[in-house]
Design a protein around this motif. Structure first.
Motif, PDB file in Angstrom:
ATOM      1  N   ARG A  98      -5.649  -0.085  -9.530  1.00  0.00           N
ATOM      2  CA  ARG A  98      -4.365  -0.807  -9.012  1.00  0.00           C
ATOM      3  C   ARG A  98      -3.016  -0.152  -9.402  1.00  0.00           C
ATOM      4  O   ARG A  98      -3.108   0.350 -10.443  1.00  0.00           O
ATOM      5  N   LEU A  99      -2.204  -0.198  -8.488  1.00  0.00           N
ATOM      6  CA  LEU A  99      -0.955   0.297  -8.779  1.00  0.00           C
ATOM      7  C   LEU A  99       0.073  -0.435  -9.565  1.00  0.00           C
ATOM      8  O   LEU A  99       0.218  -1.608  -9.349  1.00  0.00           O
ATOM      9  N   GLU A 100       0.404   0.069 -10.806  1.00  0.00           N
ATOM     10  CA  GLU A 100       1.267  -0.645 -11.926  1.00  0.00           C
ATOM     11  C   GLU A 100       2.636  -0.477 -11.403  1.00  0.00           C
ATOM     12  O   GLU A 100       3.516  -1.410 -11.597  1.00  0.00           O
ATOM     13  N   ARG A 101       3.095   0.770 -11.451  1.00  0.00           N
ATOM     14  CA  ARG A 101       4.476   1.074 -11.092  1.00  0.00           C
ATOM     15  C   ARG A 101       4.725   2.332 -10.452  1.00  0.00           C
ATOM     16  O   ARG A 101       3.737   3.370 -10.678  1.00  0.00           O
ATOM     17  N   ILE A 102       5.774   2.722  -9.816  1.00  0.00           N
ATOM     18  CA  ILE A 102       6.104   4.127  -9.476  1.00  0.00           C
ATOM     19  C   ILE A 102       7.172   4.453 -10.264  1.00  0.00           C
ATOM     20  O   ILE A 102       8.226   3.841 -10.057  1.00  0.00           O
ATOM     21  N   GLY A 116       2.109 -12.014  -9.529  1.00  0.00           N
ATOM     22  CA  GLY A 116       0.904 -12.118  -9.071  1.00  0.00           C
ATOM     23  C   GLY A 116       0.269 -11.502  -8.003  1.00  0.00           C
ATOM     24  O   GLY A 116      -1.084 -11.904  -7.922  1.00  0.00           O
ATOM     25  N   GLY A 117       0.996 -10.564  -7.325  1.00  0.00           N
ATOM     26  CA  GLY A 117       0.411  -9.707  -6.333  1.00  0.00           C
ATOM     27  C   GLY A 117      -0.177  -8.525  -6.710  1.00  0.00           C
ATOM     28  O   GLY A 117      -0.158  -8.366  -7.961  1.00  0.00           O
ATOM     29  N   TYR A 118      -0.579  -7.644  -5.979  1.00  0.00           N
ATOM     30  CA  TYR A 118      -0.982  -6.337  -6.454  1.00  0.00           C
ATOM     31  C   TYR A 118      -0.678  -5.301  -5.312  1.00  0.00           C
ATOM     32  O   TYR A 118      -0.491  -5.586  -4.407  1.00  0.00           O
ATOM     33  N   SER A 119      -0.785  -4.025  -5.945  1.00  0.00           N
ATOM     34  CA  SER A 119      -0.474  -2.963  -4.798  1.00  0.00           C
ATOM     35  C   SER A 119      -1.570  -2.021  -5.210  1.00  0.00           C
ATOM     36  O   SER A 119      -2.193  -1.726  -6.051  1.00  0.00           O
ATOM     37  N   THR A 120      -1.739  -1.133  -4.152  1.00  0.00           N
ATOM     38  CA  THR A 120      -2.839  -0.020  -4.130  1.00  0.00           C
ATOM     39  C   THR A 120      -2.466   1.312  -3.531  1.00  0.00           C
ATOM     40  O   THR A 120      -1.350   1.338  -2.861  1.00  0.00           O
ATOM     41  N   TYR A 159      15.850   1.082  -5.917  1.00  0.00           N
ATOM     42  CA  TYR A 159      14.779   1.812  -5.717  1.00  0.00           C
ATOM     43  C   TYR A 159      13.774   1.001  -4.851  1.00  0.00           C
ATOM     44  O   TYR A 159      13.396  -0.100  -5.399  1.00  0.00           O
ATOM     45  N   LEU A 160      13.161   1.427  -3.759  1.00  0.00           N
ATOM     46  CA  LEU A 160      12.134   0.668  -3.129  1.00  0.00           C
ATOM     47  C   LEU A 160      10.994   0.644  -3.701  1.00  0.00           C
ATOM     48  O   LEU A 160      10.305  -0.221  -3.854  1.00  0.00           O
ATOM     49  N   THR A 161      10.872   1.811  -4.671  1.00  0.00           N
ATOM     50  CA  THR A 161       9.474   1.748  -5.270  1.00  0.00           C
ATOM     51  C   THR A 161       9.345   0.703  -6.379  1.00  0.00           C
ATOM     52  O   THR A 161       8.381   0.492  -6.888  1.00  0.00           O
ATOM     53  N   ASP A 162      10.674   0.094  -6.764  1.00  0.00           N
ATOM     54  CA  ASP A 162      10.274  -1.076  -7.831  1.00  0.00           C
ATOM     55  C   ASP A 162       9.754  -2.290  -7.424  1.00  0.00           C
ATOM     56  O   ASP A 162       9.424  -3.122  -8.161  1.00  0.00           O
ATOM     57  N   ILE A 163       9.618  -2.350  -6.142  1.00  0.00           N
ATOM     58  CA  ILE A 163       9.064  -3.461  -5.288  1.00  0.00           C
ATOM     59  C   ILE A 163       7.593  -3.640  -6.024  1.00  0.00           C
ATOM     60  O   ILE A 163       6.569  -4.723  -5.891  1.00  0.00           O
ATOM     61  N   ILE A 164       6.850  -2.485  -6.566  1.00  0.00           N
ATOM     62  CA  ILE A 164       5.469  -2.465  -7.162  1.00  0.00           C
ATOM     63  C   ILE A 164       5.645  -3.274  -8.201  1.00  0.00           C
ATOM     64  O   ILE A 164       4.813  -4.341  -8.634  1.00  0.00           O
ATOM     65  N   ASP A 165       6.463  -3.184  -9.169  1.00  0.00           N
ATOM     66  CA  ASP A 165       6.427  -3.838 -10.391  1.00  0.00           C
ATOM     67  C   ASP A 165       6.831  -5.323 -10.066  1.00  0.00           C
ATOM     68  O   ASP A 165       6.361  -6.267 -10.886  1.00  0.00           O
ATOM     69  N   VAL A 207       0.887  -1.312  -0.054  1.00  0.00           N
ATOM     70  CA  VAL A 207       0.023  -0.036  -0.067  1.00  0.00           C
ATOM     71  C   VAL A 207       0.923   1.369   0.244  1.00  0.00           C
ATOM     72  O   VAL A 207       1.799   1.110   0.730  1.00  0.00           O
ATOM     73  N   VAL A 208       0.739   2.093  -0.829  1.00  0.00           N
ATOM     74  CA  VAL A 208       1.641   3.467  -1.044  1.00  0.00           C
ATOM     75  C   VAL A 208       0.729   4.562  -0.783  1.00  0.00           C
ATOM     76  O   VAL A 208      -0.708   4.761  -1.152  1.00  0.00           O
ATOM     77  N   MET A 209       1.493   5.273  -0.019  1.00  0.00           N
ATOM     78  CA  MET A 209       0.611   6.471   0.208  1.00  0.00           C
ATOM     79  C   MET A 209       0.764   7.486  -0.781  1.00  0.00           C
ATOM     80  O   MET A 209       1.794   8.144  -1.507  1.00  0.00           O
ATOM     81  N   GLY A 210      -0.414   8.139  -1.483  1.00  0.00           N
ATOM     82  CA  GLY A 210      -0.302   8.812  -2.634  1.00  0.00           C
ATOM     83  C   GLY A 210      -0.991  10.270  -2.173  1.00  0.00           C
ATOM     84  O   GLY A 210      -1.938  10.390  -1.342  1.00  0.00           O
ATOM     85  N   PHE A 211      -0.711  11.220  -3.084  1.00  0.00           N
ATOM     86  CA  PHE A 211      -1.479  12.446  -2.969  1.00  0.00           C
ATOM     87  C   PHE A 211      -1.797  13.236  -4.326  1.00  0.00           C
ATOM     88  O   PHE A 211      -0.948  13.055  -5.136  1.00  0.00           O
TER      89      PHE A 211
END
Length: 448
Positions: free
Chosen positions: A150-154, A211-215, A199-205, A128-132
């Motif tokens: 759903r979040l594909e990538r940062i 097979g998981g997902y992020s939001t 980059y920690l953000t690469d864990i989204i991809d 789960v990512v904090m967005g604004f």
């Protein structure tokens, strides 16, 4: 303590744009280091494990983090590598791992809680990512979502040219991650970007491909403000002061001109108190009910009793304790002194290292001479004592109850109760002396 939450606070950044020898996270906001604001918000969730990641050269951060574990990032290889440094302290933790940043002090516990709750559902997201939303995205990463939200990538700022669609949300930095999968995600990171960092953000991809997902949990953009420059710090200070003003007014305190009054993170003020314009509260100030503090007063490390009146232009330094209905007036400085109930020190005085009894009256220009060049000494002034204007009380000295000190006295020994003391030079009158003095000086000036 929650057995389902752990937290990592990243604080190893050098903060070069602050142009400071001090680590960025130790710069203060409302009197408290940035990292302490973040830790405070996290600790309200009672995490089972709390780890702070710092550089080995930043030992001065360690005393600021309380009981948190310390992990060292030995080389500045990005946020993913920083989290890697903390994995050992997690010891296989399988719940939700919060990752926050030590220089993002405006994040609230409520927003962190919402991120935790976003994982407490059936088929929870891996991340789960904090967005604004913002009209000024600047250097923030972009959150690329699919049609279902759903979040594909940062995408980091340096790589925004790779984005092929409209972006509405931006990366606030904080993540809530599946602890069971965190180590695997970190292991899979590659430094395949323009900065050659992990980059920690690469864990989204990585999660999506497995097979998981992020939001995303959306928050007010204020909470995402990271402190990178002195200008950022000033902006954050303004935001924090407005938060503190609102909180204090909601508790029943009147602020006559709120925008001119400045508080510290720990300021406590009782209901029905009135604070006039241009008052500053340093750390450790406690004000009881029904107190009036007038303009241009500075209160730090002091306690003010119910019904007391302070200022204008008063300075209460650490260790000052003002009892109920006492009065501290203009250009009065109190340091490490107890001022009894109903006592009055109304103007132009310094009282330090002292005990002043109830209903005592300290005249204008009075000072307690507490320092002899080597040590501090205490002055004790009894209940209902009267100290005349322009008196010097040379400590250590005791002034008894109900005693009177004549104006202009220099008191070097203790005075018993109910005594009247006048300790000043005898007045000498020289008839015609003024004329003779002027005549002599004029003659001397002519001969120069």
């Amino acid at each position: 303590m929650s057995e389902t939450i752990a937290a990592i606070v990243l604080a190893a950044g050098k903060g070069t744009r602050m142009n400071s020898k001090m680590p960025k996270v130790l710069h203060k906001l409302a009197g408290l280091p940035l990292i302490c604001h973040v830790i405070g918000s996290v600790e309200e969730l009672e995490p089972q494990v709390l780890t702070v990641v710092i550089s080995p050269e930043q030992e001065e951060i360690e005393p600021m983090v309380g009981s948190a574990h310390i992990a060292y990032q030995h080389h500045p290889l990005g946020t993913g590598d920083a989290v890697r440094s903390a994995l050992k302290s997690l010891n296989g933790f399988a719940g939700t791992v919060l990752v926050a940043f030590g220089a993002d002090p405006l994040i609230t516990t409520n927003s962190l809680r919402q991120m935790i709750l976003a994982r407490e559902v059936d088929n929870p997201p891996d991340v789960v990512v904090m967005g604004f939303k913002t009209n000024n995205p600047g250097r923030y990463g972009r959150l690329v979502q699919n049609s279902e939200g759903r979040l594909e990538r940062i995408v980091e700022f340096s790589d925004v040219a790779t984005i092929d669609r409209h972006v509405e949300l931006y990366n606030g930095g904080v993540m809530a991650i599946n602890g069971k999968k965190l180590a695997g995600f970190i292991e899979a990171l590659r430094a395949e970007n323009t900065k050659k960092e992990f980059y920690l953000t690469d864990i989204i991809d990585i999660s999506n491909k497995r097979g998981g997902y992020s939001t995303v949990v959306e928050v007010n953009e204020i909470e995402a403000l990271g402190i990178d420059t002195r200008e950022d710090l000033a902006v954050a200070e303004n935001i924090m002061q407005n938060r503190l003003r609102k909180k204090i007014m909601e508790s029943g305190v009147t602020l006559i001109a709120p925008e001119t009054i400045f508080f510290s993170h720990d300021t406590v003020i009782g209901p029905d108190s009135v604070i006039h314009p241009h008052v500053i509260f340093g750390c450790g100030a406690i004000v009881k009910e029904n107190v009036e503090i007038k303009s241009f007063s500075h209160i730090e490390g002091a306690e003010i009793g119910e019904g007391a009146a302070i200022g204008p232009f008063a300075r209460l330094r650490p260790g000052a304790k003002i009892d109920s209905k006492a009065g501290i007036g203009n250009f009065v400085e109190i340091k490490k002194a107890n001022i009894g109930a109903g006592a009055k020190i109304n103007h132009l005085a310094y009282v330090g290292d002292a005990d002043v009894g109830r209903d005592a009256n300290i005249g204008a220009g009075t000072i307690t001479c507490n320092f002899d060049g080597f040590s501090k000494h205490t002055t004790t002034i009894g209940a209902n004592a009267f100290v005349g204007s322009n008196s010097a009380l040379v400590a250590p000295v005791q002034i008894g109850n109900n005693s009177i000190i004549g104006a202009g006295s220099t008191v070097t020994r203790s005075v018993p109760s109910d005594a009247l003391v006048v300790a000043r030079a005898k007045v000498r009158e020289v008839t015609g002396g003024a004329s003779r003095f002027r005549s002599r000086r004029l003659d001397e000036k002519k001969n120069d």
